[in-house]
Design an enzyme around this catalytic site. Structure first.
Site, PDB file in Angstrom:
ATOM      1  N   ASP A   1     103.190 -39.118 -53.086  1.00 20.82           N
ATOM      2  CA  ASP A   1     103.220 -39.537 -51.684  1.00 20.82           C
ATOM      3  C   ASP A   1     102.100 -38.845 -50.899  1.00 20.82           C
ATOM      4  OD1 ASP A   1     104.327 -37.014 -51.648  1.00 20.82           O
ATOM      5  OD2 ASP A   1     106.157 -37.593 -50.587  1.00 20.82           O
ATOM      6  N   SER A   2     101.287 -38.025 -51.609  1.00 26.58           N
ATOM      7  CA  SER A   2     100.039 -37.530 -51.018  1.00 26.58           C
ATOM      8  C   SER A   2      99.112 -38.698 -50.694  1.00 26.58           C
ATOM      9  CB  SER A   2      99.347 -36.546 -51.973  1.00 26.58           C
ATOM     10  OG  SER A   2      99.271 -37.077 -53.274  1.00 26.58           O
TER      11      SER A   2
ATOM     12  N   ASP B   1     106.491 -40.883 -56.721  1.00 21.79           N
ATOM     13  CA  ASP B   1     107.266 -40.166 -55.705  1.00 21.79           C
ATOM     14  C   ASP B   1     108.152 -41.126 -54.925  1.00 21.79           C
ATOM     15  OD1 ASP B   1     106.796 -37.408 -55.718  1.00 21.79           O
ATOM     16  OD2 ASP B   1     104.914 -37.601 -54.619  1.00 21.79           O
TER      17      ASP B   1
ATOM     18  N   LYS C   1     109.957 -39.182 -58.903  1.00 26.63           N
ATOM     19  CA  LYS C   1     110.011 -37.752 -58.554  1.00 26.63           C
ATOM     20  C   LYS C   1     110.672 -37.616 -57.193  1.00 26.63           C
ATOM     21  CE  LYS C   1     106.142 -35.184 -57.519  1.00 26.63           C
ATOM     22  NZ  LYS C   1     106.361 -34.781 -56.112  1.00 26.63           N
TER      23      LYS C   1
ATOM     24  N   GLU D   1     111.942 -34.598 -54.200  1.00 26.16           N
ATOM     25  CA  GLU D   1     111.840 -33.214 -53.731  1.00 26.16           C
ATOM     26  C   GLU D   1     113.234 -32.687 -53.394  1.00 26.16           C
ATOM     27  OE1 GLU D   1     109.093 -32.879 -50.462  1.00 26.16           O
ATOM     28  OE2 GLU D   1     107.449 -33.792 -51.589  1.00 26.16           O
TER      29      GLU D   1
ATOM     30  N   GLU E   1     105.607 -26.041 -56.594  1.00 25.79           N
ATOM     31  CA  GLU E   1     104.439 -26.036 -55.716  1.00 25.79           C
ATOM     32  C   GLU E   1     104.371 -24.756 -54.890  1.00 25.79           C
ATOM     33  OE1 GLU E   1     103.729 -29.664 -53.571  1.00 25.79           O
ATOM     34  OE2 GLU E   1     102.168 -28.765 -52.329  1.00 25.79           O
TER      35      GLU E   1
HETATM   36  O1  KIV Z   1     102.362 -36.131 -53.707  1.00 25.32           O
HETATM   37  C1  KIV Z   1     101.767 -35.404 -54.521  1.00 25.32           C
HETATM   38  O2  KIV Z   1     100.570 -35.556 -54.790  1.00 25.32           O
HETATM   39  C2  KIV Z   1     102.529 -34.334 -55.158  1.00 25.32           C
HETATM   40  C3  KIV Z   1     101.747 -33.302 -55.901  1.00 25.32           C
HETATM   41  C4  KIV Z   1     101.142 -32.373 -54.939  1.00 25.32           C
HETATM   42  C5  KIV Z   1     102.576 -32.614 -56.905  1.00 25.32           C
HETATM   43  O3  KIV Z   1     103.718 -34.284 -55.044  1.00 25.32           O
END
Ligand code: KIV
Length: 254
Positions: free
Chosen positions: A34-35, A73, A103, A105, A172
């Protein structure tokens, strides 16, 4: 790979072309992170990206991948409400994108959700330490779990997530010693980002690793290229070539 002692290499991708390059170059895991909210859309945090947008990015990535594991994510707001909401979101990701896993969090609070997703046949990767979707609770992007109490809670959370069934865990921005301790104790692999060299794998945001982002310089980023300079230089040359009629040449014309 963990039991063989082979470190796992993971990078992010959000589009077909990059995913194809990463996959062809031997990356083990591609994270549709989600980056994307930051590096693709220009938002300040990961919070605004939507489930539909994540699914779009995941579809593009999956089309470019032949061998790597693709993890997506679940974005902020698509799974925190309850485990049913999470299941509906995760099923959409899996069905509509063809990715291999999601994924999430969070620690103990999301364990019932992790179990529900796994019961439905969806592999789940966890993410602890600095969890960017909770940035407004933390208030800063500083290293997490430096204090004893927070480190103890994190260690408990890692064990609970493993028990709930996550197949791997992103750690992280936590102290290296804690990253090492957790990686040693857990059976599942840990993938670190700013969590030290003893994690079972490492992940970076590709735009950071390749020097496409220039305004984000945390200590954990290693720049493997300076693509911003390369691209800017190439664009300048193109502009000059167009202005001076050097492009296109006869050979580049019909
Ligand atoms: O969203 C992302 O790129 C991440 C990484 C920083 C692990 O969760």
């Amino acid at each position: 790979m963990k039991s063989a002692g082979t470190p796992i290499a993971m990078l992010t991708a959000y589009d077909y072309t990059s995913a194809r390059i990463l996959d062809g170059a031997g990356i083990d895991v591609i994270l549709v992170g989600d980056s994307a909210s930051n590096v693709m859309a220009g938002h300040e945090t990961t919070l605004p990206i939507t489930l539909d947008q994540m699914i779009y990015h995941a579809q593009c990535v999956v089309r470019g991948v032949e061998r790597a594991l693709v993890v997506v994510d679940l974005p902020f707001g698509s799974y925190q409400g309850n485990s049913r909401e999470a299941l509906v979101s995760a099923i959409r990701v899996m069905k509509e994108s063809g990715a291999h896993a999601v994924k999430l969090e969070g620690g103990r609070a999301i364990c019932p959700t992790v179990e529900r997703l796994i019961d439905a046949g969806i592999p789940v990767m966890g993410h602890l330490g600095l969890t960017p979707q909770s940035i407004y609770r933390f208030g800063t992007y500083k290293v997490r779990a430096r204090g004893e109490e927070e480190a103890r809670i994190l260690e408990e959370d890692t064990a609970m997530l493993q028990e709930a069934g996550v197949f791997a865990l992103v750690l992280e921005k936590i102290p290296s010693s804690l990253g090492g301790r957790v990686s040693h104790v857990l059976e599942i692999p840990t993938i670190g980002i700013g969590a030290g060299p003893s994690c079972d794998g490492q992940v970076l945001v590709t735009h950071d690793a390749l020097g496409l982002t220039t305004d984000f310089n945390p200590r954990f980023v290693r720049r493997y290229a300076q693509l911003d300079t390369l691209i800017a230089g190439s664009v300048k040359t193109f502009v000059e070539d167009v202005r001076s009629h050097r492009f296109p040449s006869d050979d580049e014309s019909y």
